[in-house]
Design a protein around this motif. Sequence first.
Motif, PDB file in Angstrom:
ATOM      1  N   SER A 161       0.807  -1.214   0.000  1.00 49.87           N
ATOM      2  CA  SER A 161       0.000   0.000   0.000  1.00 49.87           C
ATOM      3  C   SER A 161       0.842   1.266   0.000  1.00 49.87           C
ATOM      4  O   SER A 161       0.375   2.303  -0.450  1.00 49.87           O
ATOM      5  N   SER A 162       2.087   1.206   0.476  1.00 47.08           N
ATOM      6  CA  SER A 162       2.918   2.400   0.330  1.00 47.08           C
ATOM      7  C   SER A 162       4.392   2.031   0.446  1.00 47.08           C
ATOM      8  O   SER A 162       4.740   1.003   1.031  1.00 47.08           O
ATOM      9  N   ILE A 163       5.227   2.847  -0.147  1.00 45.33           N
ATOM     10  CA  ILE A 163       6.678   2.644  -0.076  1.00 45.33           C
ATOM     11  C   ILE A 163       7.290   3.988   0.263  1.00 45.33           C
ATOM     12  O   ILE A 163       7.066   4.966  -0.451  1.00 45.33           O
ATOM     13  N   VAL A 164       8.024   4.052   1.392  1.00 46.72           N
ATOM     14  CA  VAL A 164       8.700   5.305   1.736  1.00 46.72           C
ATOM     15  C   VAL A 164      10.143   4.983   2.131  1.00 46.72           C
ATOM     16  O   VAL A 164      10.458   3.852   2.494  1.00 46.72           O
ATOM     17  N   LEU A 165      10.956   6.018   2.047  1.00 45.82           N
ATOM     18  CA  LEU A 165      12.347   5.830   2.425  1.00 45.82           C
ATOM     19  C   LEU A 165      12.536   6.343   3.843  1.00 45.82           C
ATOM     20  O   LEU A 165      12.146   7.468   4.160  1.00 45.82           O
ATOM     21  N   ASP A 166      13.094   5.492   4.694  1.00 45.35           N
ATOM     22  CA  ASP A 166      13.387   5.934   6.057  1.00 45.35           C
ATOM     23  C   ASP A 166      14.560   6.910   5.989  1.00 45.35           C
ATOM     24  O   ASP A 166      15.648   6.544   5.520  1.00 45.35           O
ATOM     25  N   PRO A 167      14.388   8.157   6.430  1.00 47.54           N
ATOM     26  CA  PRO A 167      15.440   9.157   6.215  1.00 47.54           C
ATOM     27  C   PRO A 167      16.687   8.902   7.057  1.00 47.54           C
ATOM     28  O   PRO A 167      17.748   9.437   6.753  1.00 47.54           O
ATOM     29  N   SER A 168      16.595   8.135   8.135  1.00 52.88           N
ATOM     30  CA  SER A 168      17.792   7.948   8.961  1.00 52.88           C
ATOM     31  C   SER A 168      18.553   6.681   8.589  1.00 52.88           C
ATOM     32  O   SER A 168      19.777   6.687   8.528  1.00 52.88           O
ATOM     33  N   THR A 169      17.840   5.579   8.350  1.00 53.21           N
ATOM     34  CA  THR A 169      18.548   4.329   8.050  1.00 53.21           C
ATOM     35  C   THR A 169      18.724   4.109   6.557  1.00 53.21           C
ATOM     36  O   THR A 169      19.417   3.187   6.150  1.00 53.21           O
ATOM     37  N   PHE A 170      18.055   4.919   5.734  1.00 53.68           N
ATOM     38  CA  PHE A 170      18.086   4.774   4.268  1.00 53.68           C
ATOM     39  C   PHE A 170      17.618   3.400   3.819  1.00 53.68           C
ATOM     40  O   PHE A 170      18.107   2.841   2.857  1.00 53.68           O
ATOM     41  N   LYS A 171      16.680   2.880   4.581  1.00 55.99           N
ATOM     42  CA  LYS A 171      16.050   1.645   4.132  1.00 55.99           C
ATOM     43  C   LYS A 171      14.670   2.004   3.575  1.00 55.99           C
ATOM     44  O   LYS A 171      14.068   3.013   3.953  1.00 55.99           O
ATOM     45  N   ALA A 172      14.187   1.135   2.679  1.00 55.01           N
ATOM     46  CA  ALA A 172      12.853   1.357   2.131  1.00 55.01           C
ATOM     47  C   ALA A 172      11.846   0.707   3.062  1.00 55.01           C
ATOM     48  O   ALA A 172      11.951  -0.487   3.362  1.00 55.01           O
ATOM     49  N   VAL A 173      10.906   1.523   3.565  1.00 49.37           N
ATOM     50  CA  VAL A 173       9.893   0.975   4.458  1.00 49.37           C
ATOM     51  C   VAL A 173       8.647   0.700   3.621  1.00 49.37           C
ATOM     52  O   VAL A 173       8.034   1.604   3.067  1.00 49.37           O
ATOM     53  N   VAL A 174       8.280  -0.560   3.506  1.00 49.88           N
ATOM     54  CA  VAL A 174       7.155  -0.962   2.669  1.00 49.88           C
ATOM     55  C   VAL A 174       6.000  -1.341   3.578  1.00 49.88           C
ATOM     56  O   VAL A 174       6.165  -2.124   4.508  1.00 49.88           O
ATOM     57  N   THR A 175       4.848  -0.736   3.323  1.00 48.44           N
ATOM     58  CA  THR A 175       3.665  -1.085   4.102  1.00 48.44           C
ATOM     59  C   THR A 175       2.842  -2.084   3.302  1.00 48.44           C
ATOM     60  O   THR A 175       2.555  -1.857   2.123  1.00 48.44           O
ATOM     61  N   LEU A 176       2.496  -3.184   3.946  1.00 51.12           N
ATOM     62  CA  LEU A 176       1.730  -4.224   3.266  1.00 51.12           C
ATOM     63  C   LEU A 176       0.319  -4.227   3.828  1.00 51.12           C
ATOM     64  O   LEU A 176       0.132  -4.225   5.052  1.00 51.12           O
ATOM     65  N   HIS A 177      -0.661  -4.219   2.934  1.00 52.99           N
ATOM     66  CA  HIS A 177      -2.041  -4.301   3.377  1.00 52.99           C
ATOM     67  C   HIS A 177      -2.479  -5.743   3.188  1.00 52.99           C
ATOM     68  O   HIS A 177      -2.525  -6.242   2.071  1.00 52.99           O
ATOM     69  N   ILE A 178      -2.785  -6.415   4.297  1.00 53.50           N
ATOM     70  CA  ILE A 178      -3.099  -7.841   4.219  1.00 53.50           C
ATOM     71  C   ILE A 178      -4.564  -8.053   4.542  1.00 53.50           C
ATOM     72  O   ILE A 178      -5.113  -7.463   5.489  1.00 53.50           O
ATOM     73  N   ASN A 179      -5.202  -8.839   3.718  1.00 49.75           N
ATOM     74  CA  ASN A 179      -6.622  -9.113   3.856  1.00 49.75           C
ATOM     75  C   ASN A 179      -6.909  -9.727   5.223  1.00 49.75           C
ATOM     76  O   ASN A 179      -6.160 -10.582   5.708  1.00 49.75           O
ATOM     77  N   SER A 180      -8.020  -9.289   5.838  1.00 51.31           N
ATOM     78  CA  SER A 180      -8.292  -9.726   7.207  1.00 51.31           C
ATOM     79  C   SER A 180      -8.609 -11.216   7.285  1.00 51.31           C
ATOM     80  O   SER A 180      -8.617 -11.788   8.369  1.00 51.31           O
ATOM     81  N   ARG A 181      -8.888 -11.845   6.145  1.00 54.01           N
ATOM     82  CA  ARG A 181      -9.111 -13.295   6.178  1.00 54.01           C
ATOM     83  C   ARG A 181      -7.844 -14.027   6.637  1.00 54.01           C
ATOM     84  O   ARG A 181      -7.914 -15.075   7.242  1.00 54.01           O
ATOM     85  N   PHE A 182      -6.682 -13.442   6.297  1.00 53.76           N
ATOM     86  CA  PHE A 182      -5.414 -14.094   6.641  1.00 53.76           C
ATOM     87  C   PHE A 182      -4.849 -13.445   7.889  1.00 53.76           C
ATOM     88  O   PHE A 182      -3.875 -12.704   7.832  1.00 53.76           O
TER      89      PHE A 182
END
Lengths: 208, 267, 260
Positions: free
Chosen positions: A70-91
């Motif tokens: 659902s979103s991809i942002v760059l962590d400004p301090s660690t320079f890692k890509a923080v990826v948000t995953l939207h997972i269906n509530s069935r799982f």
Amino acid sequence: MLSQRTIESFVGLFLLAAIMALLLLAFKVSGLTSFFKPAGYDVSASFDDIGQLKVRSPVKVGGVLVGEVSSIVLDPSTFKAVVTLHINSRFNEIPDDSSAGILTAGLLGDNYVAITPMYSQTFLKNGSEFQETHSAMILEKLIGQLIYKLSNSSDKATASTSSTEKPAENTTASSENKTEKPKATIAPVSGTPKLEKPKTEVTLHENN
Amino acid sequence: MTNLVEISNVHFQRNGRAIFDGVDIVIPAGKVTAIMGPSGTGKTTLLRLIGGQLRPDQGKITVSGQNVHTLSRKLLFKLRKKMGMLFQSGGLFTHLNVFENIAFPLREHTKLSDDMIRSLVLIKLEMVGLRGARDLMPSELSGGMSRRVALARAIALDPQLIMYDEPLSGQDPISMGVLVKLIRTLNDALGLTSVIVSHDVTETLSIADYVYVIANGKVIGHGTPDAIDQNKAAQLRQFLDGLPDGPVPFHYPAKAFNQDLLEGIVT
Amino acid sequence: MMTHITALGRWGIDTLEQLGKAGLLLFRVIFRVPNVKKGLPLTLQQVYAEGVLSLLIIVVSGLFIGMVVALQGYHTLAKFGAAQQLGPLVALSVTRELGPVVTALLFAGRAGSAVTAEIGLMKATEQLSSMEMMAVDPLQRVISPRLWGGFFSMPLLTMIFNTVAIYGAYLVGVKWLGLDAGAFWSNMQTSVDFHADVINGILKSIVFGLVVIWIAVFQGYEATPTSAGIAGATTRSVVYSSLAILGLDFVLTAMMIGGW
């Protein structure tokens, strides 16, 4: 000449057909789901390198679609890509010690996030974060790795190289000066043990 | 007697050619005024100037006391509702039938009910004798009939002034007779002021109360039909009697005939 | 030499004048208080004349274009062993380019030329003049409904064209060449983005529709009222529209890809 009423009904039908066409384009062709986001929860994962991962890329467990990015942002301090995953509530019973990796569908396909479940009795919930992640495999890095190993092994057994391997060796030899430095930078950053792991995962996945 | 339209010292140019070069015409209310002249003298242009579709380079045109060319768009449209114009080709809307053509100005400018509009349209159609043709399309009408329909449409809003652009040209004798009678009776029965632009000399002289003859951008003669008929001016006589040669030459301006032929031989 | 320069200058001034007139026409039609009660039925009539009556050619062309793209694409992709990517190939090329552009070209030929010829003939037969003399503004009564009708019809036609073309590709790819239907649709769904591909394509079609109908209306309104004049105006309407579509397509694509 047609009466105004007939004309208006034809125009109405026309409009209806166009709206249906648009709906088909939206749901059947472009798989639009962001208007009607299914109920679910968000978890995040940080990666060193996400490759070609995009928003709306699929999230799979064992090859089954369970959600999307659902979103991809760059962590400004660690320079890692923080990826948000939207997972269906069935799982909702995915163990919280599971790992997330970025894999490629086929040889040249799109990237997706694969979750490998582990054995914890507590489950992922909204706001959880993956502790263990595997970055995307970048083809160039793998090739660099391969060449590095090849040249190492060919150094050990120079005489045994066959005629077919000669051209490959020649190219590496000619570009030795250039490739030496990138290799030196790649190796410490990604680290050989870390790179080994996704490789096995790929083969596992392909067996599935 | 008041003048409905006054045209004073109008100059008008098109493509660098002077069409009017100081024209003065007054059109009295309640009369049939004819404006005659050879083709190409800008008679239609004159009607468009009165209707405000064209703008003179110089001079003034007033209709019922209002200067047509200084009016705002809104007032000009208001003034046009008091004018009817019959175009040479009729100008009927080809996608509407006869009934709807005549109902068009009523639907656009009034809020009358459909029943009222129907009655009014039938009255107008009865006047021009085409009540039975109300469901025909314009393409199914003969030339004379479409002019009568256009006439019915032009009087639909009961205007004060009606302008006819070549109403008689290209008509067979019967429809010409019908149109001449219609123009006269409509003028008298409805108290209209009529302006006829035409080059059909005898028919026009027979219905007009007053006649203007224009040629070369100027009025070359005016008066009652009888007075015009007696006028001895050469230019006027040539037009009225239809002489092939006279002040208006038979030949289009060219260099000498001999010289033209010789040039062809040399080259 | 001097005469050539003069001719060039005159041509330039004429072109500018035409552009100015066209701009004024558009301005006077768009920035006018609309009369909903009278204008809406007229506009609907034009949506019928320009949109509904163009449906047949749009649907048939869409079907065949989709089928041809699928056939061509399949054989090219099969060489790389990527036949599964046929769905994305067709869907992307149709929604981004072929849909808006081909629909607009067909629209210019079918509806634009008809509008030009109709308005030109109304002018030649003095229908516009007599309307003006009846104190009815032809811009409001004749031009404006045609302009809005075309403006509304174009995006609707494009949506239908896109859908039909993709269905045509489905027929060829899945029913004929035997690709897997699930892979066809799911590959398409992962590659096609609703905003970047579908909506941008429709935005293009809105721009094309306005330009085509604007050119058509203007050429008709300014046509020389003779048979040769109307023939010329109709030709110009189609030629200018087609050129404008292709030129604008490049500009719009550059804007959308460049992320302006």
